[in-house]
Motif scaffolding. Structure first.
Motif, PDB file in Angstrom:
ATOM      1  N   CYS A  34       3.688  -7.048 -26.213  1.00 58.75           N
ATOM      2  CA  CYS A  34       4.932  -7.076 -25.439  1.00 58.75           C
ATOM      3  C   CYS A  34       6.077  -6.646 -26.358  1.00 58.75           C
ATOM      4  O   CYS A  34       6.966  -5.914 -25.950  1.00 58.75           O
ATOM      5  N   ASN A  35       6.024  -7.128 -27.610  1.00 54.98           N
ATOM      6  CA  ASN A  35       7.058  -6.795 -28.591  1.00 54.98           C
ATOM      7  C   ASN A  35       6.356  -6.270 -29.848  1.00 54.98           C
ATOM      8  O   ASN A  35       5.980  -7.061 -30.724  1.00 54.98           O
ATOM      9  N   PRO A  36       6.162  -4.956 -29.946  1.00 54.94           N
ATOM     10  CA  PRO A  36       5.407  -4.391 -31.073  1.00 54.94           C
ATOM     11  C   PRO A  36       5.950  -4.866 -32.426  1.00 54.94           C
ATOM     12  O   PRO A  36       7.165  -4.901 -32.635  1.00 54.94           O
ATOM     13  N   GLY A  37       5.042  -5.255 -33.301  1.00 54.45           N
ATOM     14  CA  GLY A  37       5.432  -5.667 -34.655  1.00 54.45           C
ATOM     15  C   GLY A  37       5.773  -7.141 -34.783  1.00 54.45           C
ATOM     16  O   GLY A  37       6.008  -7.637 -35.886  1.00 54.45           O
ATOM     17  N   MET A  38       5.804  -7.877 -33.663  1.00 55.86           N
ATOM     18  CA  MET A  38       6.151  -9.308 -33.726  1.00 55.86           C
ATOM     19  C   MET A  38       4.863 -10.130 -33.846  1.00 55.86           C
ATOM     20  O   MET A  38       4.199 -10.412 -32.842  1.00 55.86           O
ATOM     21  N   TYR A  39       4.498 -10.472 -35.077  1.00 54.68           N
ATOM     22  CA  TYR A  39       3.272 -11.243 -35.306  1.00 54.68           C
ATOM     23  C   TYR A  39       3.584 -12.477 -36.132  1.00 54.68           C
ATOM     24  O   TYR A  39       4.393 -12.426 -37.063  1.00 54.68           O
ATOM     25  N   ALA A 129      11.504 -20.777 -31.884  1.00 59.95           N
ATOM     26  CA  ALA A 129      10.759 -19.664 -32.485  1.00 59.95           C
ATOM     27  C   ALA A 129      11.425 -18.331 -32.153  1.00 59.95           C
ATOM     28  O   ALA A 129      11.541 -17.967 -30.978  1.00 59.95           O
ATOM     29  N   THR A 130      11.843 -17.620 -33.184  1.00 61.29           N
ATOM     30  CA  THR A 130      12.407 -16.282 -32.958  1.00 61.29           C
ATOM     31  C   THR A 130      11.295 -15.236 -32.996  1.00 61.29           C
ATOM     32  O   THR A 130      11.424 -14.173 -32.409  1.00 61.29           O
ATOM     33  N   VAL A 131      10.219 -15.582 -33.732  1.00 61.54           N
ATOM     34  CA  VAL A 131       9.001 -14.761 -33.685  1.00 61.54           C
ATOM     35  C   VAL A 131       8.069 -15.494 -32.726  1.00 61.54           C
ATOM     36  O   VAL A 131       7.444 -16.480 -33.086  1.00 61.54           O
ATOM     37  N   LEU A 132       8.034 -15.020 -31.491  1.00 57.58           N
ATOM     38  CA  LEU A 132       7.284 -15.753 -30.457  1.00 57.58           C
ATOM     39  C   LEU A 132       5.861 -15.215 -30.344  1.00 57.58           C
ATOM     40  O   LEU A 132       5.645 -14.064 -29.970  1.00 57.58           O
ATOM     41  N   ASP A 133       4.917 -16.070 -30.702  1.00 58.74           N
ATOM     42  CA  ASP A 133       3.503 -15.696 -30.638  1.00 58.74           C
ATOM     43  C   ASP A 133       2.726 -16.926 -30.175  1.00 58.74           C
ATOM     44  O   ASP A 133       3.311 -18.011 -30.001  1.00 58.74           O
ATOM     45  N   MET A 179      -2.204 -18.355 -24.309  1.00 59.52           N
ATOM     46  CA  MET A 179      -2.133 -17.018 -23.717  1.00 59.52           C
ATOM     47  C   MET A 179      -0.708 -16.680 -23.265  1.00 59.52           C
ATOM     48  O   MET A 179      -0.217 -15.584 -23.525  1.00 59.52           O
ATOM     49  N   VAL A 180      -0.021 -17.642 -22.601  1.00 60.14           N
ATOM     50  CA  VAL A 180       1.329 -17.303 -22.108  1.00 60.14           C
ATOM     51  C   VAL A 180       2.345 -17.160 -23.243  1.00 60.14           C
ATOM     52  O   VAL A 180       3.390 -16.549 -23.068  1.00 60.14           O
ATOM     53  N   HIS A 181       2.026 -17.724 -24.426  1.00 53.28           N
ATOM     54  CA  HIS A 181       2.929 -17.551 -25.570  1.00 53.28           C
ATOM     55  C   HIS A 181       2.557 -16.338 -26.422  1.00 53.28           C
ATOM     56  O   HIS A 181       3.317 -15.947 -27.312  1.00 53.28           O
ATOM     57  N   ALA A 182       1.357 -15.778 -26.171  1.00 49.86           N
ATOM     58  CA  ALA A 182       0.899 -14.654 -27.003  1.00 49.86           C
ATOM     59  C   ALA A 182       1.764 -13.416 -26.774  1.00 49.86           C
ATOM     60  O   ALA A 182       2.353 -13.236 -25.705  1.00 49.86           O
ATOM     61  N   ASP A 239      12.736  -9.652 -24.710  1.00 48.22           N
ATOM     62  CA  ASP A 239      12.806  -9.643 -26.181  1.00 48.22           C
ATOM     63  C   ASP A 239      13.908 -10.619 -26.601  1.00 48.22           C
ATOM     64  O   ASP A 239      14.432 -11.353 -25.759  1.00 48.22           O
ATOM     65  N   GLU A 240      14.267 -10.645 -27.890  1.00 48.34           N
ATOM     66  CA  GLU A 240      15.341 -11.520 -28.410  1.00 48.34           C
ATOM     67  C   GLU A 240      15.064 -12.993 -28.097  1.00 48.34           C
ATOM     68  O   GLU A 240      15.667 -13.585 -27.199  1.00 48.34           O
ATOM     69  N   PHE A 241      14.147 -13.581 -28.851  1.00 47.65           N
ATOM     70  CA  PHE A 241      13.767 -14.967 -28.574  1.00 47.65           C
ATOM     71  C   PHE A 241      14.470 -15.951 -29.512  1.00 47.65           C
ATOM     72  O   PHE A 241      14.867 -15.598 -30.620  1.00 47.65           O
ATOM     73  N   GLY A 242      14.577 -17.202 -29.052  1.00 51.66           N
ATOM     74  CA  GLY A 242      15.205 -18.240 -29.880  1.00 51.66           C
ATOM     75  C   GLY A 242      15.981 -19.197 -29.002  1.00 51.66           C
ATOM     76  O   GLY A 242      15.978 -19.075 -27.773  1.00 51.66           O
TER      77      GLY A 242
END
Ligand code: ZN
Ligand code: ZN
Length: 341
Positions: A34-39, A129-133, A179-182, A239-242
């Motif tokens: 959903c957000n490339p590079g966000m791991y 979490a700003t990096v949401l996984d 799964m819904v947070h992935a 995008d833009e989580f937190g």
């Protein structure tokens, strides 16, 4: 099982899950992000904090949940086994479906309440979490967890559902929440209103105005449609989580203490912080006292029932022996002992 064995078993099971989830969602997020590079592994501090939420916090919550259930049985059911609904007689799959629906409605409203004023301080931890996984799945302040998920489990047990239904549902709930947070671009297309997808829940975590206070449902978004909080614009991804607080603590203890502190010096904010502190202390004291009392009372009840059963068996054996001896005296050849052949 003694305490250390129980902890060891819990860690082994959780680590197995974590390895499986990391492999599955790591691969899927490479293919359909959903957000490339966000791991999660790119943000080490957040990963360490999440490890505490996965491996340590549940141990404490397990104890507190058990106390909550014992208090509920003793104070609401007078120590009787719960049976407000005849649910334990239902097939297991029917119990699971009913629990899923019931808990989703309950958790939808609890989640909405946690987005309001004072309660938000606790729920802000989950949104931090700003990096949401998928690793963010377990990041809940213990107070938030107790008053949402633990409470929802205690409610269905008190209603009369069997604990085995919760045991069956636990792996499903864990996998679904992860799964819904992935970091996946899945929307579930035409089924978007029926089942929560990663995009649906990532809109809930966005800091963008359009996603604020939207998509509260854990499993069935139809609840958000019915109550007017559904938001999933076609063709766009969140995008833009937190949680909107730039200096929000990143470590576990900082996050744990955060709801009880206030940087805001206004009298209103200070009063609210005091209320949160006092309510939390009273709530914890009530849970510990009520739960311990409930646990002791149920243990005493179980001991009395065991004693009564033993006494009953003893009396039955004595009566049977006496009947045999009377029969043998009356007519030795017709006594049950000889009749056995
Ligand atoms: Zn939320
Ligand atoms: Zn979430």
């Amino acid at each position: 099982m003694d305490g250390m064995a129980w902890i060891g078993q819990f860690w082994l099971t959780t680590l197995t899950w974590l390895i499986g989830l990391a492999a599955a969602f790591g691969l899927l997020a490479r293919l359909m992000p959903c957000n490339p590079g966000m791991y999660w592994w790119k943000y080490r501090r957040g990963a360490i904090t999440d490890a505490v939420y996965w491996l340590v916090v549940p141990l404490v919550l397990r104890v507190l949940s058990t106390l909550m259930l014992a208090a509920g049985i003793v104070f609401l059911r007078g120590g009787q086994r719960p049976h407000w609904l005849p649910a334990q007689g239902w097939p297991l799959w029917q119990q699971c479906m009913a629990i899923l629906l019931l808990q989703d409605v309950l958790l939808y409203w609890i989640h909405r309440l946690f987005h309001r004023d004072g309660a938000w301080r606790f729920h802000a931890v989950h949104h931090s979490a700003t990096v949401l996984d998928w690793t963010s799945t377990a990041r809940f302040h213990p107070v938030n967890h107790l008053l949402a998920f633990s409470l929802a489990d205690v409610v269905v047990l008190l209603l009369g559902f069997g604990p085995e239904a919760l045991v069956v549902l636990a792996p499903f709930n864990l996998l679904y929440s992860a799964m819904v947070h992935a970091n996946l671009n899945w929307t579930f297309g035409p089924l978007r209103f029926l089942f929560a997808s990663p995009v649906f829940h990532r809109w809930h975590h966005t800091m963008r105005e359009e996603g604020i206070d939207k998509n509260f449902a854990a499993t069935f978004p139809i609840l958000d449609v019915v109550f007017g909080t559904f938001h999933m614009p076609r063709g766009r991804l969140p995008d833009e989580f937190g949680n909107g607080e730039a200096d929000f603590p990143e470590g576990f203890w900082g996050q744990f203490l955060h709801p009880f502190r206030s940087d805001d010096v206004s009298p209103q904010a200070r009063r609210r912080t005091r209320v949160i502190r006092v309510a939390s202390i009273l709530g914890l004291a009530g849970l510990l006292c009520g739960g311990t009392y409930g646990t002791l009372r149920l243990a005493e009840q179980d001991r009395q029932q065991t004693d009564a059963a033993q006494q009953h068996r003893h009396e039955q054996r004595a009566r049977h022996a006496s009947e045999l001896s009377q029969a043998a005296k009356a007519s030795p050849l017709e006594s049950p002992v000889f009749c056995k052949k």
